[in-house]
Scaffold this motif. Structure first.
Motif, PDB file in Angstrom:
ATOM      1  N   ALA A 151       0.689  -1.194   0.107  1.00 32.55           N
ATOM      2  CA  ALA A 151      -0.075  -0.048   0.013  1.00 32.55           C
ATOM      3  C   ALA A 151       0.889   1.411  -0.078  1.00 32.55           C
ATOM      4  O   ALA A 151       0.407   2.516  -0.119  1.00 32.55           O
ATOM      5  CB  ALA A 151      -0.848   0.063   1.271  1.00 32.55           C
ATOM      6  N   GLU A 152       2.006   1.109   0.129  1.00 25.45           N
ATOM      7  CA  GLU A 152       2.990   2.170   0.353  1.00 25.45           C
ATOM      8  C   GLU A 152       2.965   2.978  -1.282  1.00 25.45           C
ATOM      9  O   GLU A 152       3.330   2.522  -2.333  1.00 25.45           O
ATOM     10  CB  GLU A 152       4.466   1.927   0.616  1.00 25.45           C
ATOM     11  N   ALA A 153       2.770   4.430  -1.005  1.00 24.98           N
ATOM     12  CA  ALA A 153       2.827   5.432  -2.210  1.00 24.98           C
ATOM     13  C   ALA A 153       4.235   5.716  -2.527  1.00 24.98           C
ATOM     14  O   ALA A 153       4.959   6.242  -1.399  1.00 24.98           O
ATOM     15  CB  ALA A 153       1.781   6.379  -2.040  1.00 24.98           C
ATOM     16  N   PHE A 154       4.465   5.663  -3.489  1.00 28.05           N
ATOM     17  CA  PHE A 154       5.886   6.185  -4.142  1.00 28.05           C
ATOM     18  C   PHE A 154       6.795   5.750  -3.374  1.00 28.05           C
ATOM     19  O   PHE A 154       7.638   6.604  -2.391  1.00 28.05           O
ATOM     20  CB  PHE A 154       6.049   7.714  -3.918  1.00 28.05           C
ATOM     21  N   PRO A 155       7.194   4.462  -3.036  1.00 23.42           N
ATOM     22  CA  PRO A 155       8.196   3.844  -2.152  1.00 23.42           C
ATOM     23  C   PRO A 155       9.674   4.389  -2.478  1.00 23.42           C
ATOM     24  O   PRO A 155       9.916   4.299  -3.868  1.00 23.42           O
ATOM     25  CB  PRO A 155       8.023   2.463  -2.397  1.00 23.42           C
ATOM     26  N   GLY A 156      10.317   4.674  -1.720  1.00 14.50           N
ATOM     27  CA  GLY A 156      11.870   4.885  -1.918  1.00 14.50           C
ATOM     28  C   GLY A 156      12.524   5.026  -0.646  1.00 14.50           C
ATOM     29  O   GLY A 156      11.908   5.426   0.597  1.00 14.50           O
ATOM     30  N   PHE A 174       4.673   8.511 -11.672  1.00 12.38           N
ATOM     31  CA  PHE A 174       3.542   7.856 -11.487  1.00 12.38           C
ATOM     32  C   PHE A 174       2.582   8.776 -12.084  1.00 12.38           C
ATOM     33  O   PHE A 174       1.610   8.443 -12.975  1.00 12.38           O
ATOM     34  CB  PHE A 174       3.206   7.864 -10.124  1.00 12.38           C
ATOM     35  N   LEU A 175       2.753  10.087 -11.923  1.00 11.17           N
ATOM     36  CA  LEU A 175       1.979  11.084 -12.655  1.00 11.17           C
ATOM     37  C   LEU A 175       2.230  11.254 -14.030  1.00 11.17           C
ATOM     38  O   LEU A 175       1.286  11.388 -14.908  1.00 11.17           O
ATOM     39  CB  LEU A 175       2.199  12.470 -11.928  1.00 11.17           C
ATOM     40  N   ALA A 176       3.377  11.032 -14.469  1.00 13.50           N
ATOM     41  CA  ALA A 176       3.604  11.259 -15.975  1.00 13.50           C
ATOM     42  C   ALA A 176       3.124  10.062 -16.483  1.00 13.50           C
ATOM     43  O   ALA A 176       2.418  10.151 -17.741  1.00 13.50           O
ATOM     44  CB  ALA A 176       5.069  11.079 -16.138  1.00 13.50           C
ATOM     45  N   LEU A 200      -4.633  15.800  -6.030  1.00 13.31           N
ATOM     46  CA  LEU A 200      -4.515  14.917  -4.960  1.00 13.31           C
ATOM     47  C   LEU A 200      -3.585  13.576  -4.940  1.00 13.31           C
ATOM     48  O   LEU A 200      -3.033  13.204  -3.990  1.00 13.31           O
ATOM     49  CB  LEU A 200      -6.028  14.402  -4.795  1.00 13.31           C
ATOM     50  N   THR A 201      -3.529  12.976  -6.263  1.00 11.44           N
ATOM     51  CA  THR A 201      -2.661  12.124  -6.355  1.00 11.44           C
ATOM     52  C   THR A 201      -1.041  12.392  -5.894  1.00 11.44           C
ATOM     53  O   THR A 201      -0.416  11.426  -5.681  1.00 11.44           O
ATOM     54  CB  THR A 201      -2.483  11.612  -7.728  1.00 11.44           C
ATOM     55  N   TRP A 202      -0.639  13.771  -6.312  1.00 12.95           N
ATOM     56  CA  TRP A 202       0.566  14.173  -5.779  1.00 12.95           C
ATOM     57  C   TRP A 202       0.656  13.801  -4.286  1.00 12.95           C
ATOM     58  O   TRP A 202       1.906  13.571  -4.053  1.00 12.95           O
ATOM     59  CB  TRP A 202       0.735  15.575  -6.057  1.00 12.95           C
ATOM     60  N   PHE A 203      -0.279  14.040  -3.725  1.00 16.33           N
ATOM     61  CA  PHE A 203      -0.228  13.994  -2.095  1.00 16.33           C
ATOM     62  C   PHE A 203      -0.326  12.495  -1.600  1.00 16.33           C
ATOM     63  O   PHE A 203      -0.574  12.422  -0.281  1.00 16.33           O
ATOM     64  CB  PHE A 203      -0.747  14.929  -1.386  1.00 16.33           C
ATOM     65  N   ALA A 218     -10.802  21.569 -14.522  1.00 25.45           N
ATOM     66  CA  ALA A 218     -10.051  21.907 -13.488  1.00 25.45           C
ATOM     67  C   ALA A 218     -10.295  21.016 -12.062  1.00 25.45           C
ATOM     68  O   ALA A 218      -9.072  20.654 -11.677  1.00 25.45           O
ATOM     69  CB  ALA A 218     -10.390  23.473 -13.140  1.00 25.45           C
ATOM     70  N   CYS A 219     -11.659  20.690 -11.950  1.00 26.06           N
ATOM     71  CA  CYS A 219     -11.757  19.986 -10.832  1.00 26.06           C
ATOM     72  C   CYS A 219     -11.093  18.539 -11.141  1.00 26.06           C
ATOM     73  O   CYS A 219     -10.690  18.113 -10.265  1.00 26.06           O
ATOM     74  CB  CYS A 219     -13.394  19.445 -10.951  1.00 26.06           C
ATOM     75  N   TRP A 220     -11.279  18.064 -12.328  1.00 25.74           N
ATOM     76  CA  TRP A 220     -10.548  16.784 -12.658  1.00 25.74           C
ATOM     77  C   TRP A 220      -9.288  16.834 -12.535  1.00 25.74           C
ATOM     78  O   TRP A 220      -8.600  15.704 -12.115  1.00 25.74           O
ATOM     79  CB  TRP A 220     -10.961  16.621 -14.316  1.00 25.74           C
ATOM     80  N   ILE A 221      -8.377  18.030 -13.048  1.00 29.25           N
ATOM     81  CA  ILE A 221      -6.985  17.908 -12.836  1.00 29.25           C
ATOM     82  C   ILE A 221      -6.718  18.113 -11.252  1.00 29.25           C
ATOM     83  O   ILE A 221      -5.802  17.368 -10.989  1.00 29.25           O
ATOM     84  CB  ILE A 221      -6.441  19.211 -13.499  1.00 29.25           C
TER      85      ILE A 221
END
Lengths: 678, 83
Positions: free
Chosen positions: A351-356, A369-371, B30-33, B21-24
């Protein structure tokens, strides 16, 4: 309730009930001793003949029926058809395994392969439908004018779709060879037949209605095994809701197991093995001849000492299997070294996000992950075989609504996949790890036989450590029925589902390639005066040629082509997305801008992927061009740069070229309509 | 272009951009955090994991649903023909 259903809904209800009854009948027959192989054949014959039946019923000689199903597909069914169109063999078989292996990081696929539909709904589908032609190159050609943009679009569509279709047909070969034990090449041609019966006679119309049928099979097949497994493990048959608790247990088990002394020892041994290989590679070619001498000395010594024949034969085989030359030795030893390095790494919590270990490593994981999400999202919203589906609804409103249904039906699978992974991991951590190797459950040995599970007792303690176990990602979905102790009929069902996923995607892709060639190139560019009949003849012969070509390529088991599938997203995303979106929302976008943007974006994506992924192309005799990735972005997300470059190029070039006076009319027509035209 | 079509398009565009904008925000912001919000537990899931595996998908579906609802209203209001 029943009376309120439409005629179509009732047909598909009968069909679903019929399919469930068929499964029930097979389950009863299995209990009375029907051999597994026959169950496999029964599934194969039943499903393919259903598809063939629909294909024949839907045969058509009408161009609009052939390319866009006569624009009579209701939103709900178009949603299902898009679901089947979208979910490929990789989603069905591979995704859960990827999630098993990479835990949280794999969820980039779950988000990426679904969130693109928001872009389709808001930015593309309503406008494409109101435009109301046949293909994506059609749209670009009409918006920007000219044949050049049409040709570039056709090239990009084929580039993105062809490798993809090869991978689907390959998937069919794998499934049929594994479950019905057909020879792989025969399986590939069975797949080819399965695809042609759906698409050849009836084009998009037949493909649409078979895709609906295929969606129903694939979703039943995907959810059934994990629902049963969930019921066995937690008492609740809805895996999506309860796997959170199982995930907590997994985390507890991970904490107990990961750093046990035996695990540490096994990982240390793998590290030493990796070092040994690294040393041997450095000392090539001496290390190879040294090894050869040493082995032959050993053989001679054994022969002289009258040892057992068995031992001598074993050593002689080892001698024969030595790499023939330093080149081969380097390739083979590097593989062995990387696999040992992999196993020596401490495992990652699921479950760990962005492990490192360091903040920097975590940031690299986060960026990738985002890319990856970005690339898959934009690619989803730009793959032509998905977008053409929104030409087939009766109205703009239904086109919008059908994106909603598409995402809903697709989500059912993508929400289930992480549950599969967590249940499988729980099974491995609780029933495989730290268990004596002789007492492992039966499914491990069964799948080890076909090479999808490998076990090596490196520390020779007779007990399985996690580091000593390697699973092929496909095994998670394929073996779940056995893990849960279900009868073989469930495995047959899973095979039928995988087959449906592969065939439906292949159908959609094949039709996209065919219509690009026959409609956009032949009819629009070369012979605008061609008769309807001739256009259909050309379409059908193109379909046959492309299908046979794809099957022939798939039968060669081309490793590189399969790894190129992930490129399709980057290519489609950078070729189509900026040109489509700016074309719809920005009146100022011009032909020169769009053309430049498509070429620059696609070229940059391919350039980036090739230079980061490879260091040499032996066929062309060039080497040493590998480069460091930009901002640590891995090659499978290369489209990130291509898409951004595409947008920038279109904007800049459009601003320095003269505005197109016809754009305003075109845009008015696709944005608003109140009855005067049409 | 008629004034009616113009207003309809402006409203469509505003709705589209607000929802994008909501979608981004949800898909990328949120995913960044995800690592930070993983500390919170919901239904047994760490929140970051839950969002990536289910939450984001459900919100995306709701964005499409809301867009369809608003567009249907808008089309009715401005008399947009739907074949």
């Amino acid at each position: 309730m029943f009376a309120s259903l439409s005629r179509l809904q009732r047909y598909y209800l009968y069909y679903t009930v019929g399919f469930l009854a068929f499964i029930g009948a097979l389950a009863v027959l299995e209990r009375h001793g029907m051999p597994p192989r026959w169950i496999g054949y029964a599934f194969l014959c039943f499903t393919i003949s259903m598809y063939a039946l629909i294909g024949i019923v839907c045969r058509t000689a009408d161009v609009s029926e052939y390319y866009v199903a006569g624009r009579r597909v209701p939103a709900f069914f178009n949603g299902m058809a898009t679901g089947a169109d979208w979910m490929s063999a990789a989603s069905f078989i591979g995704l859960a395994g990827t999630l098993y292996l990479s835990g949280f990081q794999g969820l980039a696929y779950v988000i990426g392969w679904t969130s693109g539909f928001v872009l389709v709904a808001l930015l593309l589908a309503p406008y494409l439908r109101r435009f109301g032609q046949y293909t994506i190159p059609d749209f670009l050609g009409a918006r920007y004018g000219g044949n050049a943009i049409r040709l570039v679009a056709v090239a990009a569509a084929i580039l993105a779709s062809f490798v993809y279709v090869v991978a689907q047909i390959y998937g069919v070969g794998v499934i049929t060879s594994r479950f019905v034990s057909l020879q792989f090449e025969i399986g590939v041609f069975v797949g080819l037949a399965g695809i042609l019966v759906c698409s050849f006679l009836g084009g998009m119309r037949a493909v649409t209605w078979t895709q609906v049928a295929q969606y129903l099979i694939l979703i039943v097949a995907y959810i059934t095994p994990v629902a049963i497994l969930s019921y066995n493990q937690t008492g609740n048959p809805v895996p999506q809701l309860v796997y959170g608790q199982v995930l907590q247990q997994v985390t507890e088990l991970e904490e107990r197991l990961f750093n046990s002394p035996a695990e540490l020892e096994a990982r240390q041994l793998y590290r030493e093995r990796a070092d040994l290989y690294a040393q041997k590679i450095m000392q090539l070619p001496q290390s190879l001849s040294f090894e050869r001498e040493q082995l032959s000395a050993q053989i001679n010594k054994l022969k002289a000492s009258d040892a057992q024949m068995k031992d001598i034969v074993a050593l002689e085989r080892q001698y024969r299997d030595l790499p023939h030359d330093p080149e081969q030795a380097r390739a083979r030893w590097e593989n062995a070294m990387f696999s040992a390095v992999d196993r020596s790494k401490p495992p990652v919590h699921h479950a760990e996000a962005f492990p490192g270990e360091t903040v920097e490593e975590q940031d690299i994981m986060r960026i990738n992950f985002l890319a990856l999400i970005f690339c898959l999202t934009i690619g989803t919203a730009a793959l032509p075989h998905v977008l053409t589906r929104y030409y087939t609804t009766p109205s703009v409103r239904q086109a919008r609504e059908s994106v909603f249904w598409s995402l809903l039906f697709i989500m059912l699978l993508y929400i289930t996949a992480p549950a599969y992974a967590v249940f499988a991991k729980y099974e491995v951590l609780s029933h495989l790890a730290e268990i004596p190797i002789t007492k492992l459950p039966g499914w491990v040995a069964a799948w080890a036989k076909v090479g999808l599970v490998t076990i090596e007792d490196i520390n020779a303690d007779g007990i399985l450590q996690l580091a000593e176990l390697a699973l092929n990602p496909d095994v998670v979905v394929l073996a779940t029925p056995e893990i849960a102790g279900m009868p073989y009929v469930v495995s047959g069902l899973v095979a039928a589902g995988g087959l449906a996923a592969a065939l439906s995607t292949a159908d959609g892709l094949l039709l996209t390639i065919t219509s690009s060639l026959s409609h956009d190139v032949y009819y629009r560019i070369f012979r605008p005066d061609a008769s309807t009949q001739l256009r259909l003849v050309i379409s059908k012969s193109m379909l046959l040629v492309v299908a046979i070509l794809a099957a022939t390529v798939a039968a060669q088991k081309p490793g590189t082509i399969l790894s190129m599938v992930s490129w399709a997203f980057s290519i489609a995303g950078s070729a189509f997305f900026p040109a489509l979106v700016l074309g719809i929302f920005w009146e100022r976008a011009t032909r020169a801008g769009a053309l430049a943007g498509m070429v620059v974006g696609t070229t940059l994506s391919i350039y980036y992927i090739i230079r980061v992924e490879f260091d040499s192309i032996p066929v062309l005799g060039i080497s040493g061009f590998g480069m460091e990735p930009w901002f640590h972005v891995q090659s499978n997300s290369g489209g990130l740069f291509g898409v951004l470059a595409g947008f920038i190029t279109i904007i800049v070039v459009s601003l320095i070229t003269r505005p197109d006076p016809r754009a305003a009319n075109f845009l008015n027509a696709i944005r608003f309509r109140n009855g005067d035209d049409q | 272009m008629t004034a009616k079509a113009d207003i309809h398009w402006r409203k469509t565009r505003r709705l589209t951009f607000v929802l994008i904008a909501c979608w981004i925000f949800v898909n990328f912001g949120l995913t960044w955090f995800a690592r930070a919000i993983n500390e919170v537990t919901i239904l047994g899931f760490p929140l970051g994991f839950y969002m990536a595996a289910q939450g984001t998908l459900v919100i995306n579906l709701m964005i499409i649903w809301w867009y369809n609802r608003q567009m249907n209203k808008l089309d009715a209001q401005y008399g947009v023909e739907d074949d």
